[in-house]
Design an enzyme around this catalytic site. Sequence first.
Site, short mmCIF file in Angstrom:
data_model
loop_
_atom_site.label_atom_id
_atom_site.label_comp_id
_atom_site.label_asym_id
_atom_site.label_seq_id
_atom_site.Cartn_x
_atom_site.Cartn_y
_atom_site.Cartn_z
N ARG A 158 0.81 -1.23 0.00
CA ARG A 158 0.00 0.00 0.00
C ARG A 158 0.84 1.28 0.00
N GLY A 159 2.18 1.12 0.05
CA GLY A 159 3.03 2.32 0.02
C GLY A 159 3.30 2.88 1.41
N THR A 204 -4.32 -1.87 7.56
CA THR A 204 -5.63 -1.24 7.70
C THR A 204 -5.65 -0.37 8.94
N THR A 238 -2.02 -10.82 5.33
CA THR A 238 -2.60 -9.92 4.30
C THR A 238 -3.92 -9.28 4.72
N SER A 249 -7.62 -7.97 5.87
CA SER A 249 -9.02 -8.07 5.45
C SER A 249 -9.41 -6.83 4.67
N LEU A 307 -21.17 2.22 14.55
CA LEU A 307 -21.43 3.07 15.72
C LEU A 307 -20.32 4.09 15.95
N GLU A 308 -19.06 3.68 15.69
CA GLU A 308 -17.97 4.65 15.87
C GLU A 308 -18.07 5.77 14.84
N ASP A 337 -6.19 -10.92 10.64
CA ASP A 337 -7.56 -10.95 10.12
C ASP A 337 -7.76 -12.06 9.09
N HIS A 389 -7.83 6.40 45.03
CA HIS A 389 -9.03 7.22 45.13
C HIS A 389 -8.66 8.66 44.84
P1 FAD Z 1 -4.19 -5.49 7.93
O1 FAD Z 1 -4.05 -4.42 8.92
O2 FAD Z 1 -5.38 -5.48 7.04
O3 FAD Z 1 -2.86 -5.45 7.06
C1 FAD Z 1 -2.67 -6.24 5.95
C2 FAD Z 1 -1.73 -5.53 5.01
O4 FAD Z 1 -1.33 -6.46 4.01
C3 FAD Z 1 -2.34 -4.36 4.27
O5 FAD Z 1 -1.58 -3.19 4.49
C4 FAD Z 1 -2.30 -4.76 2.79
O6 FAD Z 1 -1.99 -3.68 1.94
C5 FAD Z 1 -1.17 -5.77 2.79
N1 FAD Z 1 -1.25 -6.76 1.72
C6 FAD Z 1 -2.30 -7.55 1.37
N2 FAD Z 1 -1.96 -8.40 0.39
C7 FAD Z 1 -0.66 -8.13 0.08
C8 FAD Z 1 0.26 -8.65 -0.84
N3 FAD Z 1 -0.07 -9.66 -1.66
N4 FAD Z 1 1.51 -8.13 -0.89
C9 FAD Z 1 1.88 -7.12 -0.06
N5 FAD Z 1 1.04 -6.59 0.85
C10 FAD Z 1 -0.20 -7.08 0.92
N6 FAD Z 1 -9.00 -2.97 15.53
C11 FAD Z 1 -8.72 -2.70 16.82
O7 FAD Z 1 -8.16 -3.55 17.52
N7 FAD Z 1 -9.04 -1.51 17.38
C12 FAD Z 1 -9.66 -0.53 16.68
O8 FAD Z 1 -9.95 0.53 17.21
C13 FAD Z 1 -9.97 -0.79 15.32
N8 FAD Z 1 -10.58 0.15 14.58
C14 FAD Z 1 -10.83 -0.10 13.26
C15 FAD Z 1 -11.48 0.88 12.53
C16 FAD Z 1 -11.77 0.67 11.20
C17 FAD Z 1 -12.47 1.76 10.40
C18 FAD Z 1 -11.38 -0.56 10.58
C19 FAD Z 1 -11.66 -0.80 9.12
C20 FAD Z 1 -10.76 -1.55 11.31
C21 FAD Z 1 -10.49 -1.32 12.66
N9 FAD Z 1 -9.87 -2.30 13.45
C22 FAD Z 1 -9.61 -2.04 14.77
C23 FAD Z 1 -9.50 -3.61 12.91
C24 FAD Z 1 -8.00 -3.65 12.58
O9 FAD Z 1 -7.69 -2.62 11.68
C25 FAD Z 1 -7.61 -5.00 12.00
O10 FAD Z 1 -8.06 -6.04 12.85
C26 FAD Z 1 -6.12 -5.11 11.83
O11 FAD Z 1 -5.63 -4.09 11.00
C27 FAD Z 1 -5.72 -6.48 11.25
O12 FAD Z 1 -4.35 -6.54 11.10
P2 FAD Z 1 -3.67 -7.49 10.00
O13 FAD Z 1 -2.20 -7.28 10.14
O14 FAD Z 1 -4.19 -8.85 10.11
O15 FAD Z 1 -4.16 -6.94 8.59
P1 NAD Z 2 -19.29 -5.91 12.64
O1 NAD Z 2 -19.26 -7.35 12.39
O2 NAD Z 2 -18.82 -5.35 13.91
O3 NAD Z 2 -20.80 -5.38 12.48
C1 NAD Z 2 -21.53 -5.55 11.31
C2 NAD Z 2 -23.02 -5.33 11.62
O4 NAD Z 2 -23.71 -5.31 10.41
C3 NAD Z 2 -23.60 -6.45 12.47
O5 NAD Z 2 -24.35 -5.89 13.52
C4 NAD Z 2 -24.48 -7.21 11.48
O6 NAD Z 2 -25.59 -7.82 12.08
C5 NAD Z 2 -24.89 -6.09 10.54
N1 NAD Z 2 -25.27 -6.53 9.20
C6 NAD Z 2 -24.71 -7.51 8.45
N2 NAD Z 2 -25.32 -7.58 7.25
C7 NAD Z 2 -26.28 -6.61 7.24
C8 NAD Z 2 -27.23 -6.16 6.27
N3 NAD Z 2 -27.29 -6.73 5.06
N4 NAD Z 2 -28.05 -5.14 6.59
C9 NAD Z 2 -27.97 -4.56 7.82
N5 NAD Z 2 -27.09 -4.94 8.77
C10 NAD Z 2 -26.23 -5.94 8.47
O7 NAD Z 2 -18.53 -5.25 11.39
P2 NAD Z 2 -17.96 -3.79 11.16
O8 NAD Z 2 -18.59 -2.82 12.06
O9 NAD Z 2 -18.02 -3.59 9.69
O10 NAD Z 2 -16.45 -3.97 11.58
C11 NAD Z 2 -15.60 -4.92 10.91
C12 NAD Z 2 -14.51 -5.40 11.80
O11 NAD Z 2 -13.60 -4.36 12.11
C13 NAD Z 2 -15.04 -5.94 13.10
O12 NAD Z 2 -14.79 -7.31 13.14
C14 NAD Z 2 -14.31 -5.25 14.18
O13 NAD Z 2 -13.71 -6.16 15.04
C15 NAD Z 2 -13.23 -4.43 13.48
N6 NAD Z 2 -13.27 -3.09 14.07
C16 NAD Z 2 -12.91 -2.97 15.38
C17 NAD Z 2 -12.98 -1.75 15.99
C18 NAD Z 2 -12.60 -1.64 17.42
O14 NAD Z 2 -12.00 -2.55 17.94
N7 NAD Z 2 -12.93 -0.54 18.08
C19 NAD Z 2 -13.42 -0.64 15.29
C20 NAD Z 2 -13.81 -0.81 13.98
C21 NAD Z 2 -13.71 -2.05 13.38
#
Ligand code: FAD
Ligand code: NAD
EC number: 1.8.1.4
Length: 466
Positions: A36-37, A42, A143, A145, A186-187, A313, A445
Amino acid sequence: MSEQFDVVVVGGGPGGYVCAIRAAQLGLKVACVEKRGALGGTCLNVGCIPSKALLHASHMYEAAAHHVGDLGVEVAGVTLNLPKMMAHKDKVVTDNTGGIEFLFKKNKVTYVKGAGRITAPGAIEVTGEQPQTLTTKNIVIATGSDVTPLPGVQIDEESIVSSTGALKLASVPKTLIVIGAGVIGLELGSVWRRLGAEVTVVEFLDYILPPMDGEVRKQAQRTLSKQGLNFLLGHKVTGAAKTNEGVALTVEPAAGGDAQTLTADVVLVAIGRRPYTEGLGLESVGLSTNARGFIEVDHDYQTKAQGVFAIGDVIGGQMLAHKAEEEGVAVAELIAGQSGHVNYGAIPSVVYTSPEIAMVGKTEEQLKAEGVAYKVGKFPFTANGRARANADTEGFVKVLADAKTDRVLGCHIIGPQAGDLLQEVVVAMEFGASSEDVARSSHAHPQLGEAIKEAMLAVDKRPLHI
Ligand code: FAD
Ligand code: NAD
């Protein structure tokens, strides 16, 4: 002759970069391929970090505009400078991702920019910025999600956005519909509501935040509704059409019934994330994904192909950054001949709404389903002196302990700084503590954490302050 590595990690997210650093600390020769550079995956680029920057900034905006006056801090003429808020968020992202590059240099991890494709056992072809073929004894797939798409609702990252688009809207939409009342919905729904959007959350189930404890879910819905989030539960979105005004969504009751049309300036699709393995070349080492797209691994993160491991993931379980990090450490240690291990029973989960919602271990519903006899201890923040001093008393702490052994089995908090407060319970559970152990530990406290101590005391029906 190309350089021979001990470990090549594909993916530089929290799973991959932490694995690379730990493996290098253990004396292994390591490369990490990221396409992703920027490092950080994610989480640092389009997930945890930018979303928390906007959650904090929007919370400050709302507090200045509506809440600090209650404390005698009168602020006149509060206005939103969205470009500046976004610039803050962007700077936090680049500072953090740059920080990982620094950590790679410090630990002598080779950072290879480009897309990695497994072409044979121990061989990875990199295309993109730094094309080359890497040879290695071990491959770790990290890699991650990607957004789960919703049939009939085409994401364009402008008026129909995923979380990535919702983190960089150029203006505050008048109306926002969020599909999915999970963590992201929700966030990010909270962020845009605080900044002035009218937000409606459409959820398939008839409750929000599916994995959370039932009582916490109900309280969360009450609190977020009071803040102005609208919920349409038990409904599914079946189609979307772009109009001159924005987007028209077709929504039907999940149980069947008449469809209705909802309109909004912007729609956020947040129905979950799915594993990402595109272009990875799994087939070249005889691997495939399971029916849900995940890579299957054994207890030691070993796939069915010798010398190919997977974490984060892409292997499923809780899709959380810290879960991926723990797996990254464990697999590096296993590859180095040590005994890496992750305790999945003590992985915390935090939703960064206001108030925060945090959990670790079992929910009451899970314990009932498993037939485990348990005791409950609860304590409300209204009875905590510090919460009252802060004028931040919404929510409670709920502890679940084994009825026979008193071992803590779960903890659920909705309330101020719930995520930080939960951490002492995570450590307690890691050490197999009883509720009595935590209840007998001195808590400073006046602290919000006294609510944890009181909930632990309440397990034995002897809270002191309620
Ligand atoms: P990723 O972080 O997805 O990293 C995978 C990397 O692999 C990517 O950079 C991708 O570009 C790279 N890649 C893929 N295929 C290739 C390839 N073939 N060659 C080279 N590179 C490749 N989790 C929390 O714990 N707390 C939070 O507050 C939280 N907030 C989130 C908010 C949002 C909006 C989102 C979308 C997710 C959030 N998550 C949070 C979830 C968290 O981001 C993921 O669980 C976490 O990033 C997973 O880590 P990972 O290393 O498995 O994969
Ligand atoms: P999620 O699984 O938390 O929630 C998805 C929601 O969408 C569920 O309530 C589900 O019932 C609903 N849903 C599914 N299909 C639907 C449909 N067709 N119509 C209406 N509702 C539907 O997924 P997310 O919020 O997209 O987050 C993805 C992942 O990212 C989560 O697994 C989470 O762990 C991670 N994440 C974590 C944090 C954190 O730790 N604070 C923040 C953001 C994301």
